[in-house]
Scaffold this motif. Structure first.
Motif, short mmCIF file in Angstrom:
data_model
loop_
_atom_site.label_atom_id
_atom_site.label_comp_id
_atom_site.label_asym_id
_atom_site.label_seq_id
_atom_site.Cartn_x
_atom_site.Cartn_y
_atom_site.Cartn_z
N HIS A 28 11.98 -9.13 -7.07
CA HIS A 28 10.95 -9.95 -6.44
C HIS A 28 9.58 -9.34 -6.66
O HIS A 28 9.45 -8.11 -6.82
N ASP A 29 8.58 -10.18 -6.65
CA ASP A 29 7.20 -9.71 -6.73
C ASP A 29 6.63 -9.68 -5.31
O ASP A 29 5.97 -10.61 -4.87
N MET A 30 6.93 -8.59 -4.60
CA MET A 30 6.47 -8.46 -3.22
C MET A 30 6.02 -7.03 -2.97
O MET A 30 6.48 -6.09 -3.62
N PRO A 31 5.11 -6.84 -2.01
CA PRO A 31 4.65 -5.48 -1.70
C PRO A 31 5.79 -4.61 -1.18
O PRO A 31 6.78 -5.10 -0.64
N PHE A 32 5.60 -3.30 -1.33
CA PHE A 32 6.65 -2.35 -0.92
C PHE A 32 6.96 -2.46 0.57
O PHE A 32 8.13 -2.44 0.97
N GLU A 33 5.90 -2.57 1.41
CA GLU A 33 6.16 -2.58 2.85
C GLU A 33 6.94 -3.81 3.27
O GLU A 33 7.75 -3.75 4.20
N ARG A 34 6.76 -4.94 2.59
CA ARG A 34 7.54 -6.13 2.93
C ARG A 34 9.01 -5.93 2.60
O ARG A 34 9.90 -6.30 3.38
N ALA A 35 9.27 -5.39 1.41
CA ALA A 35 10.65 -5.17 1.00
C ALA A 35 11.34 -4.16 1.92
O ALA A 35 12.49 -4.38 2.35
N ALA A 36 10.66 -3.07 2.22
CA ALA A 36 11.25 -2.05 3.10
C ALA A 36 11.47 -2.60 4.50
O ALA A 36 12.51 -2.36 5.13
N PHE A 37 10.50 -3.34 5.02
CA PHE A 37 10.61 -3.92 6.36
C PHE A 37 11.79 -4.88 6.42
O PHE A 37 12.59 -4.85 7.37
N GLU A 38 11.91 -5.75 5.42
CA GLU A 38 12.99 -6.74 5.41
C GLU A 38 14.36 -6.05 5.33
O GLU A 38 15.30 -6.44 6.01
N ILE A 76 9.34 0.09 11.27
CA ILE A 76 10.47 0.40 10.40
C ILE A 76 11.30 1.54 10.98
O ILE A 76 12.53 1.49 11.01
N VAL A 77 10.63 2.58 11.46
CA VAL A 77 11.34 3.72 12.06
C VAL A 77 12.08 3.29 13.31
O VAL A 77 13.26 3.64 13.51
#
Length: 655
Positions: free
Chosen positions: A583-593, A508-509
């Motif tokens: 959406h019902d998704m984990p935080f890391e998936r949303a941030a990554f996307e 992500i960084v």
């Protein structure tokens, strides 16, 4: 939507027919306002709208000849009526000097010719796009349009060739190719006729007065030019991708998915909601490739190169706008860099395509045509940092093929360094410069540091995870390749479903940082990070100015870097919040996307497949903002507006 239909299912809120009706309605209102105000562009938009109607109703001929034929004839008659008044007014216009026979022809017949060409192009595009090119009536209509328009504009083309004799061999070669194609493949011959008309139309439009006036208004606002061109290209590409011919099945692609794909290609991102090699036909893949190339190079660069190629030059305001877009400090260098951008891009992509084609042909048994096509697609996608691939697993099947990864990695690196840096390296290699400019040195050091550190971190975190089962050499090669592609390209040679959470944070960084200024990549840019990092020790040591490589960085550059980084972080936070809320998704998936879309990287750890309609629109907007936002923001921040008013200073507690 079945391929025989035209307007799409009635239960779709945003079908192609509804969108077209809305667009025509809004444009009609704008035309009426322009006509009442006496605007010249409004008089040109009247036949333009009618020409669009002709192209849109050509597919109806396959199912209803009476209705389709009546609508086409009616719109053609209206075009003739409107163009008659336009050409008459143009013929009565006062001539400014003697500019040659081509200028006289353009003044008299230019408006009529460009709209007839547009009608023919739209008719041909509809024939191929809606797969009705084998129907007798539409086929004859398209052929008549093509031959008639080419015959009508032939005097202008011949006059241009007479003025520039070095281009005479081009139409001769195209004519020879056309004859050979007509004997073997009539469809290919019609396609070449379509391409010839497109080239002639571009030349006529580019030399017309309305286009010149429009460019002059845009040149005063380069940020608006960037926003408009990227948006129009993406929307036009989405409409073409909704054609049944662009789909690998008999059902056309939903508009939201087509727009997502077109925006991802135009913004050279690489995020996909549809599997490119499975969902799209060869025609659809060609459209995606063209969108990638247009988005990677940029409209300003292509239009300037076309002007130089045709022997013309931009006005002074146009040169200044181009220098702002390319972020140049030396006046008069825009043309030199523009030529270098286009020529170097074509040469690098051609070399990469040839190398990949040879590897696919000899190493994997592809036929020559298939190997060349896949090599070309992947070379353009890699150099433009797009990340689109013609394999469903991206490049995972090549994780043990070092040469293929090396070619992709080299193309990605060259595309991500930025054209000003490539030009500086080229001049240094030729002995034209003793020392590289500061920006080139900063870009090279930052890029090298990020690649090395990223490869080490990826290898350490993923040694027994996603890299498990590979040999020592393959682990090192894949770690290096993922570090190269991570910041903006979007290719993956390992399975991302097995990534460690620490690796996801590092990615992500790195994605947020992105490529370098003036490149085909996105992100906040390596130089932005370098300036911010240089400001930190300056603040700690209580120095007045930040310093880099023995040079002092002006305060306005530090402010711009900080503003770009802050706004990008704010956009990422807002979009991530919206995705988590919808959406019902984990935080890391949303941030990554979100960061992947904002930095136009294109990597995903599974969130793309979970997006609903709202999520797709959010990512579409994020990709668009990520591609045009930093450039537009830099232009806006770099142009002082109004008088500077100074207020009394005061202190405030921070930290």
């Amino acid at each position: 939507m079945h391929r025989a239909s035209f307007l799409g299912p009635v239960d779709e809120l945003l079908s192609l027919g509804n969108l077209y009706a809305i667009a025509v309605g809004l444009t009609t209102l704008a035309v009426i306002a322009g006509l009442l105000g006496g605007r010249r562009w409004a008089f040109v938009l009247v036949p333009l709208l009618l020409s669009l109607n002709v192209g849109m109703f050509v597919p109806v001929l396959a199912s209803d000849v009476q209705i389709g034929g009546f609508l086409i004839v009616w719109n053609l008659s209206l075009i003739g009526d409107s163009l008659f008044s336009l050409t008459t007014a143009s013929a009565r216009a006062k001539r400014v000097g003697d500019r040659g026979a081509s200028f006289a022809w353009l003044q008299r017949y230019g408006a009529a010719a460009q709209h007839l060409l547009l009608v023919s192009l739209l008719a041909g595009l509809a024939l191929f796009g809606f797969e009705v090119e084998h129907e007798l009536v539409p086929d004859l209509l398209g052929l008549v349009f093509a031959l008639t328009t080419l015959a009508l504009v032939s005097p202008y083309v011949l006059e241009l060739l007479r003025q520039r004799r070095r281009y005479v061999l081009v139409p001769v070669a195209l004519l020879a190719v056309l004859i050979s194609l007509a004997l073997n493949s009539p469809g290919a011959a019609i396609g070449l006729l379509w391409a010839l008309q497109a080239v002639v139309l571009l030349v006529i439009v580019a030399r017309g007065p309305v286009f010149a006036d429009l460019l002059q208004s845009f040149y005063s606002r380069p940020a608006l030019l960037i926003l408009a061109t990227f948006g129009l290209i993406a929307f036009a590409g989405a409409l073409v991708l909704t054609f049944p011919a662009a789909s690998a099945t008999e059902r056309s692609i939903a508009f939201i998915d087509a727009l997502f794909t077109a925006m991802s290609a135009t913004c050279v991102t690489g995020l996909i909601v549809l599997d490119t090699p499975v969902a799209f036909s060869h025609f659809g893949q060609v459209v995606i490739l063209l969108l990638i190339q247009l988005g990677g190079l940029g409209i300003m660069v292509l239009s300037t190169f076309a002007a130089v190629l045709l022997g013309g030059r931009l006005a002074l305001r146009g040169e200044q706008a181009l220098e702002e877009v390319l972020d140049l400090t030396s006046p008069g260098s825009a043309y030199e860099l523009t030529r270098f951008i286009v020529v170097s891009t074509l040469l690098i992509e051609a070399a990469g395509a040839l190398l990949l084609a040879l590897m696919f042909y000899f190493g994997y048994g592809f036929e020559a045509a298939a190997a060349l096509w896949r090599g070309t697609f992947h070379a353009v996608s890699a150099f433009c940092n797009a990340g689109f691939a013609l394999w469903s697993d991206n490049l995972i099947q090549f994780q043990s093929d070092g040469p293929i990864q090396a070619v992709h990695g080299t193309l990605i690196t060259l595309g991500g360094l930025g054209f000003p840096v490539l030009l500086a390296l080229w001049l240094r290699a030729r002995g034209g410069a003793r020392r590289l400019p500061l920006q080139a040195r900063v870009v090279l050091w930052m890029s090298l540091s990020l690649v090395v550190v990223g490869a080490v971190l990826f290898a350490v975190a993923e040694w027994d995870a996603s890299l498990h089962g590979l040999s020592l050499v393959d682990k090192l090669i894949n770690s290096l390749f993922q570090s190269v592609t991570l910041r903006t390209a979007g290719f993956n040679s390992v399975d991302f479903s097995a990534l460690e959470r620490s690796t996801i944070l590092m990615m992500i960084v790195w994605m947020f940082i992105g490529a370098s200024p003036g490149s085909t990549g996105g992100g906040i840019k390596t130089t932005t990070l370098a300036v911010v990092l240089a400001a930190i020790p300056a603040l700690i040591r209580n120095q007045a100015r930040a310093q880099l490589f023995g040079r002092t960085i002006p305060h306005d550059i530090v402010y711009r870097a900080g503003t770009i980084m802050t706004l990008a972080a704010m956009v990422a936070v807002v979009i991530t919040f919206a995705l988590l809320a919808s959406h019902d998704m984990p935080f890391e998936r949303a941030a990554f996307e979100t960061v992947s879309a904002l930095a136009t990287v294109g990597l995903s750890i599974g969130a793309t497949a979970e997006l609903n309609a709202l999520g797709k629109w959010l990512i579409i907007i994020t990709m668009f903002v990520g591609r045009v936002g930093p450039i537009s923001l830099a232009l806006a921040l770099g142009t002082p507006r109004g008088a500077h008013v100074q207020f009394p200073e005061t202190k405030i507690m921070v930290g």
